[in-house]
Design a protein around this motif. Structure first.
Motif, PDB file in Angstrom:
ATOM      1  N   ASP A  81       0.846  -1.204   0.000  1.00  0.00           N
ATOM      2  CA  ASP A  81       0.000   0.000   0.000  1.00  0.00           C
ATOM      3  C   ASP A  81       0.874   1.244   0.000  1.00  0.00           C
ATOM      4  O   ASP A  81       0.572   2.234  -0.659  1.00  0.00           O
ATOM      5  CB  ASP A  81      -0.905   0.007   1.236  1.00  0.00           C
ATOM      6  CG  ASP A  81      -1.955  -1.097   1.159  1.00  0.00           C
ATOM      7  OD1 ASP A  81      -2.485  -1.313   0.051  1.00  0.00           O
ATOM      8  OD2 ASP A  81      -2.215  -1.741   2.191  1.00  0.00           O
ATOM      9  N   THR A 132       3.227  -0.078  -5.644  1.00  0.00           N
ATOM     10  CA  THR A 132       1.928   0.161  -5.028  1.00  0.00           C
ATOM     11  C   THR A 132       0.872  -0.624  -5.810  1.00  0.00           C
ATOM     12  O   THR A 132       1.048  -0.930  -6.992  1.00  0.00           O
ATOM     13  CB  THR A 132       1.588   1.664  -5.028  1.00  0.00           C
ATOM     14  OG1 THR A 132       1.697   2.166  -6.361  1.00  0.00           O
ATOM     15  CG2 THR A 132       2.550   2.434  -4.131  1.00  0.00           C
ATOM     16  N   ASN A 150      -1.946  -0.039  -7.170  1.00  0.00           N
ATOM     17  CA  ASN A 150      -2.518   0.482  -8.416  1.00  0.00           C
ATOM     18  C   ASN A 150      -1.529   0.433  -9.583  1.00  0.00           C
ATOM     19  O   ASN A 150      -1.902   0.684 -10.718  1.00  0.00           O
ATOM     20  CB  ASN A 150      -3.059   1.911  -8.224  1.00  0.00           C
ATOM     21  CG  ASN A 150      -2.018   2.849  -7.661  1.00  0.00           C
ATOM     22  OD1 ASN A 150      -1.081   2.408  -6.987  1.00  0.00           O
ATOM     23  ND2 ASN A 150      -2.151   4.135  -7.926  1.00  0.00           N
ATOM     24  N   GLU A 151      -0.268   0.110  -9.315  1.00  0.00           N
ATOM     25  CA  GLU A 151       0.743   0.041 -10.383  1.00  0.00           C
ATOM     26  C   GLU A 151       1.100  -1.394 -10.778  1.00  0.00           C
ATOM     27  O   GLU A 151       1.932  -1.600 -11.647  1.00  0.00           O
ATOM     28  CB  GLU A 151       2.028   0.758  -9.945  1.00  0.00           C
ATOM     29  CG  GLU A 151       1.866   2.229  -9.610  1.00  0.00           C
ATOM     30  CD  GLU A 151       1.628   3.107 -10.837  1.00  0.00           C
ATOM     31  OE1 GLU A 151       1.489   2.577 -11.964  1.00  0.00           O
ATOM     32  OE2 GLU A 151       1.571   4.336 -10.651  1.00  0.00           O
ATOM     33  N   ASN A 168       1.124  -2.222 -14.427  1.00  0.00           N
ATOM     34  CA  ASN A 168       1.826  -1.227 -15.250  1.00  0.00           C
ATOM     35  C   ASN A 168       3.129  -1.827 -15.781  1.00  0.00           C
ATOM     36  O   ASN A 168       4.178  -1.738 -15.141  1.00  0.00           O
ATOM     37  CB  ASN A 168       2.074   0.010 -14.369  1.00  0.00           C
ATOM     38  CG  ASN A 168       2.726   1.164 -15.112  1.00  0.00           C
ATOM     39  OD1 ASN A 168       3.277   0.982 -16.204  1.00  0.00           O
ATOM     40  ND2 ASN A 168       2.681   2.347 -14.515  1.00  0.00           N
TER      41      ASN A 168
END
Ligand SMILES: [Zn+2]
Length: 170
Positions: A59, A94, A96-97, A100
């Motif tokens: 996080d 993190t 959300n990545e 990616n």
């Protein structure tokens, strides 16, 4: 003010100890980058690197408490918000990545830099670069960002590990 060699001798073991402890503390939650099933990355890095580099989803990225260690010249670096950070052959991302792929590519470049330079030279060159040029223009970051941009802007495959090696100062 740059670190004196004497300061470096005192601070380096503290920093390396923190980094090793942090990686070990997250080892159970780590996955190989290969387990994410990205389709492009394996063409740019060796199978060994893809199988062995570790990814830890978090996080909040674990950042070394440099100011507390008396390394107050890096406050700019401590304040930047990153999506990922690499210690040795492990990088933290993190949540959300995680999907990616170019960011995985960027952190894998740092894994290659850690391996080729070794921890002491990596940390020396990285901290020198931060002090002299700031985060975006520090040489090890420029290599990672340039190659990441190339990865993003074209599908033409290149050998990322050779590119990194050619651009490092030993
Ligand atoms: Zn970077």
């Amino acid at each position: 003010m740059p670190l004196t060699p004497e300061e470096f001798r005192v601070k380096y073991p503290v920093l390396i100890g923190w980094l090793m402890h942090t990686v070990a503390a997250h080892a159970e939650r780590s996955r190989s980058v290969g387990s994410f099933g990205f389709t492009r990355l394996p063409a740019y890095f060796s199978p060994l690197l893809i199988a062995s580099a570790r990814v830890v989803p978090v996080d909040v990225l674990p950042m070394p408490p440099l100011s507390q260690m008396g390394l107050t010249q890096f406050t700019e670096w401590e304040r930047i918000e990153y999506g990922g950070i690499t210690y040795f052959d492990t990088y933290f991302l993190t949540m959300n990545e995680l999907g990616n792929e170019p960011l995985h590519f960027h952190e894998l470049v740092h894994v290659v830099q850690w391996r080729l330079l070794g921890p002491e030279r990596f940390i020396t060159q990285y901290s020198d670069g931060l002090e002299k040029f700031g985060y975006r223009s520090s040489p090890l970051e420029v290599i990672a960002s340039d190659l990441e941009d190339r990865f993003k802007s074209s599908l033409e495959v290149f050998d990322a590990e050779s590119e990194v090696r050619a651009r490092l100062r030993f």
